[in-house]
Enzyme design. Sequence first.
Site, PDB file in Angstrom:
ATOM      1  N   PRO A   1      36.085  25.222 -28.495  1.00 21.98           N
ATOM      2  CA  PRO A   1      37.161  26.006 -29.123  1.00 21.98           C
ATOM      3  C   PRO A   1      38.095  26.649 -28.105  1.00 21.98           C
ATOM      4  CG  PRO A   1      35.099  26.421 -30.245  1.00 21.98           C
ATOM      5  CD  PRO A   1      34.766  25.596 -29.039  1.00 21.98           C
ATOM      6  N   CYS A   2      39.396  26.601 -28.416  1.00 19.06           N
ATOM      7  CA  CYS A   2      40.404  27.124 -27.488  1.00 19.06           C
ATOM      8  C   CYS A   2      40.977  28.467 -27.940  1.00 19.06           C
ATOM      9  CB  CYS A   2      41.555  26.129 -27.345  1.00 19.06           C
ATOM     10  SG  CYS A   2      42.542  25.937 -28.858  1.00 19.06           S
ATOM     11  N   GLN A   3      40.551  28.974 -29.101  1.00 12.16           N
ATOM     12  CA  GLN A   3      41.198  30.165 -29.665  1.00 12.16           C
ATOM     13  C   GLN A   3      41.234  31.339 -28.696  1.00 12.16           C
ATOM     14  OE1 GLN A   3      38.910  28.296 -31.253  1.00 12.16           O
ATOM     15  NE2 GLN A   3      39.136  28.380 -33.471  1.00 12.16           N
ATOM     16  N   ASP A   4      40.203  31.508 -27.902  1.00  9.56           N
ATOM     17  CA  ASP A   4      40.118  32.666 -27.027  1.00  9.56           C
ATOM     18  C   ASP A   4      40.754  32.429 -25.657  1.00  9.56           C
ATOM     19  OD1 ASP A   4      38.502  34.261 -28.894  1.00  9.56           O
ATOM     20  OD2 ASP A   4      36.998  32.714 -28.522  1.00  9.56           O
ATOM     21  N   LEU A   5      41.407  31.238 -25.522  1.00  7.77           N
ATOM     22  CA  LEU A   5      42.072  30.900 -24.264  1.00  7.77           C
ATOM     23  C   LEU A   5      43.566  30.738 -24.420  1.00  7.77           C
ATOM     24  CD1 LEU A   5      39.528  28.170 -23.117  1.00  7.77           C
ATOM     25  CD2 LEU A   5      39.682  30.498 -22.233  1.00  7.77           C
TER      26      LEU A   5
END
Length: 481
Positions: A154-158
């Site tokens: 998952p990329c949401q926190d990047l």
Amino acid sequence: MNEQLNLFAQSRPEYRIDKPIRLIELFGGIGSQAKALENLKADFERWRLCEWAVPSIRSYAAIHEGWRREKGKWDGAPMEELLKRTDGVSSDYNAPLSEDGRRRMGRNALEELCAAMDACNDFCPNVSRIHPEHLGIEGEREREHCYILTYSFPCQDLSQAGKLAGMDRGSGTRSGLLWEVERLLGELKEAGQRPDVLLMENVPGVCGTRALKPWNDWLDRLGELGYSNYWAKVNAKDHGIPQNRLRVFMVSVLGDYGYRFPKKRKLENRLRDYLEEDPPKRFDLSPQIINTMLYGDSKEFDRRADFEKSVEFGKSGIARTIKAKGGYDSGWPVVTECLNPKVNGKQPSLGSRVYDEDGLSTCVATSPFFMGKILVRNATKRGYLEAGEADGLDCDARMRTHRGTVQKGMAQTIKTSADVATAFGGRLRRLTPLECMRLMGFSDQDVDAMRSIGMSDSAIYHCAGDSIVVDVLMDLFGEMM
């Protein structure tokens, strides 16, 4: 740094796949990796999938297995078995559904979901529960297959669109699931079952300043696990797709091997080649969005009405320049060709504003429909960027405080919501779900498969934005074949 890695790779023998492939997709989405290998006609099988999002699971099964809401062994199964099989799935891409939440889905939906999970071999939606015995990988010394493990975590926190919570070890963020991949690879090393190739994809923030320490820790750990690692920032527009989508890819090869990233390719097609001719009116931009995204400083200026009035449908597809109102010029520059060869004895220059006695422009488009330029708000000195037909336009809901962007002949990065628009066929509209899927490398038949199981517009948009461009993956895999 990428160039140094490529130079280092030249001193090693290049890795080549010479065995049938078994593909293991962690965080697999709708199966871009599998689609790329299918398009390459590779000798492979979809060996294992780990995906937790219900829309992605159902779409994967429909696209790759032709699943169409079939039932079977799950018909009439005890509710406890249905709940156990679906433990860990998510309906919103953010958190797993509780047992009560899954019960509220209803028996029919749970039976169909279980059937879809079986169809796409989604053996476990929770990566933290995966261990070597679940993957069925042959021992490294007596291996008859090449095992490729992909992990687009998952990329949401990047991403800039997220909250930049990061991916530090022990952070508990969704992007922090990377360290579950580390745990699994460590267990696979102990078992003598490490995959031959690892493939990672994520947003540029994965190796940005905020994530530099965990990124370097990850590279070091992969080296300790026995992998030679090569990474680069790759843009889809350099690999055959008219979408400005920059992503970081890393190829890790077990052993002392080299890998070269594919060369850039000339972009042959433009956004217009991916557009539908006459999509439903529901994709037209609302007056609120148009008033937000288009440039103009007059309160009386109705941008949508003026845009619609500026286009005359017919064989010539005349696009008129809108007159100034109260001394304000609405700023729709004229296009390329004038009806009158001379005005007041002078030959007008292309793109100039030439009005007839009624105050209407005499300039026409050289192709059917709208070919004029529109002005999109942007925090530049002049306050706008110019866009033409079939350019990508930013129609994000934050436009009043967000810079508008224009991509000439291509789309902005396709995201999980419908915030890319274009002017085409005399309309200002969003890209359709079909167009977004095309720009991710999927076929119309794939979208038909998603529609056949009842996927909504919003669900297809999300699946597209959450995916990986198939054509980029084809080029990456192709370097190993």
